[in-house]
Scaffold this active site. Structure first.
Site, mmCIF file in Angstrom:
data_model
loop_
_atom_site.group_PDB
_atom_site.id
_atom_site.type_symbol
_atom_site.label_atom_id
_atom_site.label_comp_id
_atom_site.label_asym_id
_atom_site.label_seq_id
_atom_site.Cartn_x
_atom_site.Cartn_y
_atom_site.Cartn_z
ATOM 1 N N GLU A 85 0.936 -1.239 -0.279
ATOM 2 C CA GLU A 85 0.009 -0.062 0.086
ATOM 3 C C GLU A 85 0.991 1.327 0.042
ATOM 4 O OE1 GLU A 85 -2.859 -0.418 3.181
ATOM 5 O OE2 GLU A 85 -4.198 -1.587 1.920
ATOM 6 N N CYS B 179 5.916 12.968 1.692
ATOM 7 C CA CYS B 179 6.919 13.265 2.800
ATOM 8 C C CYS B 179 7.502 14.775 1.998
ATOM 9 C CB CYS B 179 8.207 12.356 2.351
ATOM 10 S SG CYS B 179 9.892 12.610 3.242
ATOM 11 N N CYS C 259 13.663 15.124 -0.467
ATOM 12 C CA CYS C 259 12.431 15.132 -1.611
ATOM 13 C C CYS C 259 12.568 16.619 -1.967
ATOM 14 C CB CYS C 259 10.951 15.007 -0.552
ATOM 15 S SG CYS C 259 10.779 13.437 -0.186
ATOM 16 N N GLU D 198 -6.884 -8.274 -0.794
ATOM 17 C CA GLU D 198 -7.099 -8.234 0.824
ATOM 18 C C GLU D 198 -8.458 -7.638 0.770
ATOM 19 O OE1 GLU D 198 -5.004 -5.537 3.291
ATOM 20 O OE2 GLU D 198 -3.067 -6.281 2.222
HETATM 21 C C1 GLA Z 1 -4.123 -2.683 4.850
HETATM 22 C C2 GLA Z 1 -2.859 -3.502 4.857
HETATM 23 C C3 GLA Z 1 -2.674 -4.657 5.768
HETATM 24 C C4 GLA Z 1 -3.826 -4.518 6.842
HETATM 25 C C5 GLA Z 1 -5.103 -4.043 6.473
HETATM 26 C C6 GLA Z 1 -5.815 -3.898 7.715
HETATM 27 O O1 GLA Z 1 -4.832 -3.340 3.655
HETATM 28 O O2 GLA Z 1 -2.301 -3.827 3.725
HETATM 29 O O3 GLA Z 1 -1.556 -4.943 5.928
HETATM 30 O O4 GLA Z 1 -3.142 -3.714 7.860
HETATM 31 O O5 GLA Z 1 -5.115 -2.827 6.006
HETATM 32 O O6 GLA Z 1 -7.287 -3.642 7.397
HETATM 33 ZN ZN ZN Z 2 11.277 12.853 1.882
#
Ligand code: GLA
Ligand code: ZN
Length: 675
Positions: free
Chosen positions: A151, A156, A161, A310
């Site tokens: 993710e 920053c 930067c 996920e």
């Molecule tokens: C994100 C992350 C996971 C976890 C979930 C929890 O999607 O990628 O590592 O923390 O959130 O909802």
């Molecule tokens: Zn930075």
């Protein structure tokens, strides 16, 4: 996409973090998870600290053992690189890796996604770790995908930067004269004489202190958002390249977050071998919001299937209220993802942990530690159903949409950065008005970028096209001229790609296509509204009301109140072989449904199916046939009258035209339509 020959069936499983548990417990987990029919695990997502306890030592003992178990139990692996959170020793020794916040504070070690992606130190170690992992597991045989970092996100404002931002700008604009022009720096005496005059646009410089969104210089902040997204993409590509050196045939991805503002996912799309994303709706999001995010993700690689990387089997921990998924919803939302183009059903996570902020995040195996839970039962029933009934049938299937909604990150950034005309203007919220109306009538919709070829569509909607980039108007002009139908809204066509206004009347270069010009816009506070009449109904007008003049277009509805009563609110212009519509305000739900339905009827665009309220219908097609997904989002039983004959895959029954197909609360049916 995941390697089908190895997978053979829809991947089902998700994140497993055994490093948080004693080794003696691992094998029991595998036993239980196999009972839930999982066939894939995402491993090694946040494991850097154990893999590399200091600068020169790497230790793969635990990961090796887990990999052995995956082989023993016949589980495929989506291998992550662990670079989404750096180890403490790195922060202690090299504080330059720590991010700096918008108010100029250097963070301390903590959280995750905490490294400056432009830090040479971070990149050096991320690269080295990826190299170690890729070399070590290159021949292990059961890695079916690589999951880079996790993710990507945030922003920053450190010196690294700032320095890199100057170089990025120099490459883009070549001279400070050009920089002064595109950022309009004669305003407020901002003229820059040297690249060194450039500073990061944060709360210490250009951003408004009260909301953290708006900025004094939209051009600067817009370029910073682009630069920030590009820097993270460089990190992704850096790791991807290393993985490919060792495992050229295994596809590489990173997990996206749907409509996530800081990262221009459309720009990233081509760098990923397949798109994957994490679906965590808010407790009050409706199915349309979720569907829209799936479609947005599907659009990132021109309709290629994506992976649902996920979702929670129950609740996530980070919401204001963590409302349980009702019985059946785990299954329903899994199939909704598949219906919109997912080739996987994956979850976070396989086993609930005992400490820190995710200890109350649901998992297949929760704190009780057995399979005797509602969630485990629902998950394993779904696993069995996918394994036995779906197998790999839907893999690779595509959606055939005649309607497209344009979505553009630059537009999102620029429109919401704007100081005026209204802080109530919200980009995604405007797009959802159009999406939701179409969704509720089951029209398949693609969400596309401004780069996507338009000729395959009959109807293109560009909500809030505030920024009309050079050349886009010509693309729309050709599309409409050749018979396409185009629709855009208030706050469109104002600026070019640097956020400089196009003079001569709004909506700038789109004026001739729409046959109108906008003179002024009245921003309405929350408690005020205007209205216009359309098709005999009174429609509310909110947020912004354009005061526009016709220049060839016809008015379809006029305002009824205030000093601009009688001026057009909605218009239609015949242009070449096609039509261009303009909706000069935010209307209400019933208007969008009626209005868009009329346009679709005129264009003879057919919905996937006609259903009772709350049943979503979506279609995907591949060489195995046409799959009609019927998803009952209602908490009560309802039915669908079959329109085309077919075999219902989950119940194994054939249906003929006119037959009633019953759907229980939150139920799913999939008709494989007869040829
Ligand atoms: C994100 C992350 C996971 C976890 C979930 C929890 O999607 O990628 O590592 O923390 O959130 O909802
Ligand atoms: Zn930075």
């Amino acid at each position: 996409m995941v390697e089908y020959e190895k997978v053979k069936q829809i991947p089902f499983g998700g994140d497993y973090n055994p490093e948080q548990w004693p080794e003696e417990t691992w094998e029991d987990d595998f036993h239980l998870l196999k009972k839930a029919h999982i066939n894939i695990m995402t491993l090694n997502v946040f494991n850097w600290a154990l893999l590399q306890p200091d600068e020169t030592t790497y230790c793969f003992d635990k990961l090796d053992k887990v990999m052995e178990l995956t082989k023993k139990y016949g589980v495929n692996v989506c291998m992550a690189t662990s670079t989404g959170a750096h180890p403490a020793w790195m922060a202690r020794k090299y504080p330059d890796i720590l991010r700096v916040t918008a108010d100029g504070k250097r963070r301390k070690y903590g959280r995750r996604h905490n490294a400056c992606q432009n830090s040479p130190t971070y990149r050096k170690y991320a690269k080295a770790l990826t190299e170690q992992l890729a070399a070590r597991y290159a021949d292990c045989g059961n890695i079916v995908a690589w999951h880079i970092s996790n993710e990507y996100g945030g922003v920053c404002y450190c010196e690294n930067c700032e320095k890199k931002f100057r170089i990025w700008l120099q490459k883009k604009y070549k001279t400070t004269e050009e920089l002064n022009r595109v950022w309009n720096l004669n305003f407020w005496s901002h003229t820059m004489y040297d690249w060194e005059d450039v500073v990061v646009p944060n709360l210490l410089s250009e951003e408004f202190e009260d909301d953290g969104i708006r900025t004094m210089f939209q051009g600067i902040s817009l370029d910073y958002a682009r630069f920030n997204s590009d820097g993270m993409l460089e990190c992704f590509n850096m790791e991807k390249e290393i993985v490919k050196k060792y495992m050229p045939d295994v596809p590489v991805t990173t997990n996206f977050m749907g409509a996530y503002k800081p990262i221009d996912y459309q720009k990233w799309g081509e760098s990923l071998d397949f798109v994957s994303w994490d679906n965590y709706p808010n407790y009050d999001d409706g199915p349309a919001e979720i569907a829209m995010r799936h479609d947005l993700m599907r659009g990132l690689k021109n309709g290629k299937p994506f992976a649902l990387m996920e979702q929670t089997p129950g609740v996530s921990n980070w919401q204001e209220v963590c409302k349980l998924k009702r019985p059946g919803v785990l299954r329903l939302w899994s199939y909704q993802a598949v219906a919109h183009g997912s080739d996987t059903v994956m979850f976070f996570q396989m086993k609930q942990n005992i400490g820190a902020c995710e200890k109350f995040h649901t998992a297949f195996i929760n704190h009780v530690g057995t399979g005797e839970t509602r969630v485990f039962r629902e998950a394993s029933e779904l696993g069995a159903e996918l394994e036995k009934k779906i197998k790999g049938l839907t893999l690779g299937a595509r959606t055939d949409a005649k309607i497209a909604i344009i979505f553009d990150w630059d537009n999102w950034w620029a429109a919401e950065n704007s100081a005026g005309p209204s802080r109530r203007i919200r980009y995604v919220e405007e797009a959802i008005q159009y999406y939701k109306a179409l969704y509720e009538m089951n029209y398949p919709v693609d969400i596309i970028s401004v780069e996507t070829e338009l000729s395959g569509y009959q109807f293109v909607i560009a909500p809030l096209l505030y920024m009309c980039k050079t050349g886009f108007d010509e693309k729309v002009r050709n599309f409409v001229r050749e018979g396409g139908t185009f629709l855009t809204t208030y706050f469109s066509g104002y600026v070019e790609e640097h956020d400089l206004v196009v003079c001569g009347g709004y909506p700038g270069k789109l004026k001739d296509i729409l046959g109108i010009w906008v003179e002024e816009s009245d921003a309405l506070p929350k408690e005020e509204e205007n209205c216009f009449s359309y098709g005999g109904n009174k429609v509310l007008a909110r947020i912004l009301c354009d005061l526009l003049h016709l220049q060839g277009a016809e008015a379809l509805g006029v305002y009824e109140k205030d000093f601009y009563a009688g001026m057009p609110a909605v218009t239609k212009n015949k242009f070449g072989q096609g039509n261009a519509y303009y909706v000069g305000t935010r209307a209400d739900e019933s208007f969008y449904r009626g209005f868009l339905k009329e346009i679709c009827d005129e264009l003879r665009i057919k919905p996937a199916a006609c259903t009772n309220p709350g049943i979503e219908a979506a279609v995907r097609k591949n060489a195995n046939g046409t799959f009609l997904f019927l998803l009952n989002h209602n908490s009560y039983e309802t039915s669908y009258t079959v329109e085309r004959p077919g075999l219902e895959l989950l119940g194994g029954k054939n249906y003929s035209v006119g037959e009633e197909l019953k759907l229980g609360a939150y139920d799913v049916r999939i008709l494989l339509e007869a040829e």
